[in-house]
Design a protein around this motif. Structure first.
Motif, PDB file in Angstrom:
ATOM      1  N   ASN A   1     -15.546   9.759 -23.337  1.00 51.53           N
ATOM      2  CA  ASN A   1     -14.375  10.591 -23.053  1.00 51.53           C
ATOM      3  C   ASN A   1     -13.088   9.769 -22.973  1.00 51.53           C
ATOM      4  OD1 ASN A   1     -15.104   9.553 -20.450  1.00 51.53           O
ATOM      5  ND2 ASN A   1     -14.116  11.298 -19.434  1.00 51.53           N
ATOM      6  N   HIS A   2     -13.159   8.485 -23.320  1.00 54.11           N
ATOM      7  CA  HIS A   2     -11.937   7.742 -23.659  1.00 54.11           C
ATOM      8  C   HIS A   2     -11.282   8.358 -24.892  1.00 54.11           C
ATOM      9  CE1 HIS A   2     -11.730   4.251 -20.988  1.00 54.11           C
ATOM     10  NE2 HIS A   2     -13.038   4.130 -21.086  1.00 54.11           N
ATOM     11  N   GLU A   3     -12.121   8.862 -25.813  1.00 55.75           N
ATOM     12  CA  GLU A   3     -11.639   9.290 -27.124  1.00 55.75           C
ATOM     13  C   GLU A   3     -11.657  10.796 -27.331  1.00 55.75           C
ATOM     14  OE1 GLU A   3     -10.348   7.270 -29.276  1.00 55.75           O
ATOM     15  OE2 GLU A   3     -10.829   5.400 -28.249  1.00 55.75           O
ATOM     16  N   ALA A   4     -12.406  11.527 -26.509  1.00 54.66           N
ATOM     17  CA  ALA A   4     -12.565  12.959 -26.758  1.00 54.66           C
ATOM     18  C   ALA A   4     -12.977  13.664 -25.474  1.00 54.66           C
ATOM     19  CB  ALA A   4     -13.621  13.189 -27.843  1.00 54.66           C
ATOM     20  N   ASN A   5     -12.879  14.970 -25.487  1.00 48.35           N
ATOM     21  CA  ASN A   5     -13.469  15.811 -24.451  1.00 48.35           C
ATOM     22  C   ASN A   5     -14.951  15.962 -24.790  1.00 48.35           C
ATOM     23  OD1 ASN A   5     -10.827  16.890 -23.108  1.00 48.35           O
ATOM     24  ND2 ASN A   5     -10.521  17.247 -25.296  1.00 48.35           N
ATOM     25  N   ILE A   6     -15.834  15.645 -23.852  1.00 49.00           N
ATOM     26  CA  ILE A   6     -17.265  15.598 -24.155  1.00 49.00           C
ATOM     27  C   ILE A   6     -18.002  16.683 -23.384  1.00 49.00           C
ATOM     28  CG2 ILE A   6     -19.327  14.187 -24.260  1.00 49.00           C
ATOM     29  CD1 ILE A   6     -17.159  13.075 -26.005  1.00 49.00           C
ATOM     30  N   LEU A   7     -18.749  17.484 -24.113  1.00 49.15           N
ATOM     31  CA  LEU A   7     -19.495  18.607 -23.559  1.00 49.15           C
ATOM     32  C   LEU A   7     -20.995  18.371 -23.776  1.00 49.15           C
ATOM     33  CD1 LEU A   7     -19.652  21.535 -22.450  1.00 49.15           C
ATOM     34  CD2 LEU A   7     -19.183  22.339 -24.783  1.00 49.15           C
ATOM     35  N   PHE A   8     -21.731  18.228 -22.684  1.00 46.73           N
ATOM     36  CA  PHE A   8     -23.182  18.025 -22.746  1.00 46.73           C
ATOM     37  C   PHE A   8     -23.879  19.353 -22.484  1.00 46.73           C
ATOM     38  CE2 PHE A   8     -21.338  13.985 -21.441  1.00 46.73           C
ATOM     39  CZ  PHE A   8     -21.953  13.100 -22.300  1.00 46.73           C
TER      40      PHE A   8
END
Length: 470
Positions: free
Chosen positions: A120-127
């Motif tokens: 999530n340095h680079e993107a919004n992360i959805l698990f």
């Protein structure tokens, strides 16, 4: 204690204020805000967890954990991460807390540590824990668990995305990518195809899918099996004699190959050799605990599954071979379940990192997703594939065999790629697909090469090759 990333505090506080305003029209989203996760110290991004219904009639709901990007979340892409398993394993247990999430489980499940290489340095992360029956995801209709397979999983995942975007409408216009590993090599192209087809049917529910990223992915049965055997022989796990018997008697392109006794028996002997080590990471120690998945799978059960299923059976492992045990302890804690809105903290859910019943009852698995690759390539989507080269379960050889079946024109010939002036692996760029390896990495690549994998992920999102020179 979790180490904090260095931020400009005033900017971070402004971002938090901005996003409180953005989501003020979504009470459900604010109810999912995680505020008191045990072991978490102050970070400057928000994260949310909870359930999203995918079929109200049957009472199916899927559990997610979402992390905003550390900066500019309104501008950065949204990435859905999926783990596979046999299938039947948790993306929250693996991806979120062993690989790419900002909080990694540590110290036998009693604490967390901050991950400086979180994606999530680079993107919004959805698990997403997918399908229902995995992790905290569930169905109130027991017959659903007898119907689960590739198509069922793809449909539910698509419903989840649409319903999640209703809860978080600010992300509807963000570029969207799907990433993951292992059996998600099937999930991801199948879900991408559903999104692609649905986008063409209904513009009002359009999802801005741009590409897919697949790590050590199961792709095509015949090529994956051939690569599995060839890799075991080329890495001195099996003898020349056993290898010769398998090559003479096994035709993995044939549906009847498991009826050939010499084939089945000798493949089972390969499995027995792999039971002695960590198949997912050939050169690291195994866990000496009493309850690790890799030690609990006996060869008799493996043979039964092998005979009755065309899917590649699964044996779990990882860089710290006991991490699976740590995550089980962590997610079964009352304070953790309450903080993540998985339970009320009193009536606890019995969380496990993998659900063997999912695999045992799997109803359909495409023998190959290469036709979907061709469809997505023709549709102009970005496709990157990577392999940790010390993974014996879904080895680099099988993935190369699969990609070679596509017969794509080569744009950039096989060449090293670099990170911090060191060779991190090799890659080849094709028309429509990029394939890279990670030198010395096992199956769960970010666990082995966190800094390198973050750099590779960043390059993928930008659509440029990683550094090809020191």
């Amino acid at each position: 204690m979790i180490h904090q990333t260095i931020y400009n505090v005033s900017i971070a506080l402004c971002l938090c204020t901005l996003f409180a305003f953005v989501f003020s029209d979504s009470p459900e989203a604010m109810r999912d805000l995680v505020t008191d996760l045990p072991g978490q110290s102050g970070v400057r991004f928000r994260h949310y967890a909870g359930y999203v219904p995918v079929d109200k009639k049957h009472g199916r709901a899927m559990f997610y954990w979402f992390f905003e990007a550390m900066s500019l979340p309104n501008q950065k892409p949204l990435v859905l991460w999926l783990n596979g398993g046999r299938p039947g394993c948790s993306s929250v247990g693996y991806g979120a807390t062993q690989e790419i999430g900002p909080f990694l489980v540590d110290n036998k499940g009693n604490s967390l540590q901050f991950n400086p290489y979180a994606w999530n340095h680079e993107a919004n992360i959805l698990f997403l824990e997918s399908p229902v029956g995995v992790g905290f995801s569930y169905s109130n209709t027991s017959s659903d668990y007898k119907k689960i397979g590739d198509e069922f999983t793809a449909r539910d995942a698509y419903s989840f995305i649409q319903n999640w975007l209703e809860r978080f409408p600010a992300y509807r216009e963000n570029n969207f990518y799907i990433a993951g590993e292992s059996y998600a090599g099937k999930y991801i192209p199948e879900l991408a195809e559903v999104v692609y087809d649905k986008n063409n049917e209904n513009s009002s529910l359009h999802i801005k899918l741009k590409g897919i990223l697949l790590g050590n992915p199961e792709t095509s049965e015949a090529e994956d099996w051939d690569g599995w055997v060839d890799y075991a022989w080329s890495h001195a796990v099996i003898s020349d004699e056993m290898y010769g018997v398998i090559k003479r008697n096994c035709n993995f392109s044939s549906k009847t190959t498991w009826d050939v006794k010499e084939c089945k028996d000798n493949v089972d002997e390969v499995v027995k050799q792999y039971h002695k080590i960590d198949q997912y990471s050939l050169y690291t120690p195994t866990c000496n605990g009493n309850s690790t998945p890799s030690s609990s799978l006996d060869s008799t059960r493996f043979r039964t599954n092998l005979r009755n299923s065309k899917m590649m059976p699964r044996m779990m492992g990882g860089y710290d071979p006991c991490l699976d045990d740590y995550t089980k302890v962590f997610y079964n804690r009352a304070d953790v379940q309450k903080a993540l809105h998985a339970s009320d903290g009193i009536h606890l859910k019995n969380w496990s990192i993998c659900n063997d019943d999912i695999f045992d009852n799997w109803t359909d698995s495409k023998p190959s997703v290469l036709p979907i690759y061709k469809k997505l390539i023709a549709g102009g989507f970005r496709i990157w594939v990577y392999s940790g080269d010390t993974d014996g379960r879904v080895p680099v050889l099988g993935t190369r065999y699969c990609i070679n079946k596509l017969a794509l024109p080569i744009k950039t010939s096989w060449t090293p790629w670099y990170h911090e002036k060191q060779v991190s692996g090799w890659l080849q760029e094709y028309e429509g697909l990029t394939f890279g390896t990670f030198k010395g990495a096992g199956h769960d690549v970010p666990s082995f090469k966190p800094s390198e994998s973050l750099a590779f992920f960043s390059a993928f999102l930008k659509g440029v090759l990683p550094a090809l020179s020191p």
